[in-house]
Scaffold this active site. Sequence first.
Site, mmCIF file in Angstrom:
data_model
loop_
_atom_site.group_PDB
_atom_site.id
_atom_site.type_symbol
_atom_site.label_atom_id
_atom_site.label_comp_id
_atom_site.label_asym_id
_atom_site.label_seq_id
_atom_site.Cartn_x
_atom_site.Cartn_y
_atom_site.Cartn_z
ATOM 1 N N CYS A 124 -4.133 5.665 -12.134
ATOM 2 C CA CYS A 124 -3.573 4.603 -11.304
ATOM 3 C C CYS A 124 -4.526 4.201 -10.180
ATOM 4 O O CYS A 124 -5.756 4.350 -10.326
ATOM 5 C CB CYS A 124 -2.198 4.983 -10.768
ATOM 6 N N ASP A 193 3.919 8.919 -4.832
ATOM 7 C CA ASP A 193 4.893 7.960 -4.279
ATOM 8 C C ASP A 193 5.997 8.674 -3.523
ATOM 9 O O ASP A 193 6.454 8.217 -2.487
ATOM 10 C CB ASP A 193 5.482 7.102 -5.401
HETATM 11 C C1 RUB Z 1 0.934 3.208 -7.369
HETATM 12 C C2 RUB Z 1 0.833 4.690 -7.520
HETATM 13 C C3 RUB Z 1 -0.109 5.397 -6.586
HETATM 14 C C4 RUB Z 1 0.683 5.916 -5.367
HETATM 15 C C5 RUB Z 1 -0.237 6.399 -4.256
HETATM 16 O O1 RUB Z 1 1.968 2.665 -8.158
HETATM 17 O O2 RUB Z 1 1.514 5.315 -8.284
HETATM 18 O O3 RUB Z 1 -0.680 6.510 -7.225
HETATM 19 O O4 RUB Z 1 1.491 4.869 -4.861
HETATM 20 O O5 RUB Z 1 -0.992 5.319 -3.762
HETATM 21 P P1 RUB Z 1 2.238 1.072 -8.103
HETATM 22 P P2 RUB Z 1 -1.583 5.336 -2.239
HETATM 23 O O6 RUB Z 1 0.973 0.383 -8.500
HETATM 24 O O7 RUB Z 1 3.338 0.852 -9.086
HETATM 25 O O8 RUB Z 1 2.652 0.725 -6.698
HETATM 26 O O9 RUB Z 1 -2.427 6.549 -2.125
HETATM 27 O O10 RUB Z 1 -2.385 4.045 -2.170
HETATM 28 O O11 RUB Z 1 -0.421 5.334 -1.321
#
Ligand code: RUB
Length: 301
Positions: A124, A193
């Site tokens: 991701c 998340d």
């Molecule tokens: C994003 C996702 C990321 C976490 C952490 O999912 O799963 O791994 O949100 O991100 P989506 P961060 O694209 O569906 O929002 O470290 O930027 O908070």
Amino acid sequence: MDVSKTAEKIKSMEIRGAGKIAREAAQALKDFAIEVDEVDSKKFLIALTYAKDTLKATRPTAVSLENALNIIIKRAQGKNVKEMKKNIIIAADKFINNSKNAVSKIAKLCSKKIEKNAVILTHCNSTVVINSIIEAQNQGKNIKVYPTETRPWGQGYITAKALADNNVDVTLIVDSAARYFMDEIDVVIFGADTITEDGSVINKIGTFQIATCAHEYKTHIPVIICAESYKFSTTAKSAKEVIIEERDPKEIIDPDKIQGVKIRNPVFDITPKEYIDFIITEFGEISPKNAQKIIKKLMMF
Ligand code: RUB
């Protein structure tokens, strides 16, 4: 008003990633508080709560959104609306600054865990993971990264480009190739998340599959989670209490092209604590079984 614009952007994923969602929602709530034309404290609070609920309803899984809004609403106090607005502005600015500082702090801590010439697999698009890898690369560690494509949205392309733009050796792979490349991987790093009290980590769909491959690998490949404290839930004891967002099947394929076929599109999954070696927060590194320690700190905000 800006609240509905920001809410729409979060819903449509123009604004995405748990940390960014939290910061943008905090900014939108602050802007709303500044702009709303109301002198009655009770009516002001009702309007503010409505704005908060509009933002919160956008995406159900990332607790960072709810935590950011709750931290700000808690400060909506004062003898009149002017004073309430002042306190909201202070709380929102503080949350946004703390959040950015937490990302930098975690990046520094995580970079120390990354060995010279390490080969990393990530999934991701996580700001805190990208910053950690860039930090390690800037220390001259000669890092190599395999980011997964991350179907159906393709967040892995953003990760791949961000790392390549920062002189990291990047090789993009499809999600199902994670096990195939495991022989080359030294460490797997994910964002989060939501983390529940029992140490379960909720992150992009596919995270658990990759964590399982790493955990069960013959030499055991460590799985690290980078997560700011506001990714921890103060209410969910286990991941069963967290709503896993299911998005439009059209994100996978146009249903008209395969009529008669059901399509499901859950966009997050749950990795149990046994599959995670440690979690790095701005307060330091913890074992997932000690999630409660971070939750206690978060409750003092
Ligand atoms: C994003 C996702 C990321 C976490 C952490 O999912 O799963 O791994 O949100 O991100 P989506 P961060 O694209 O569906 O929002 O470290 O930027 O908070």
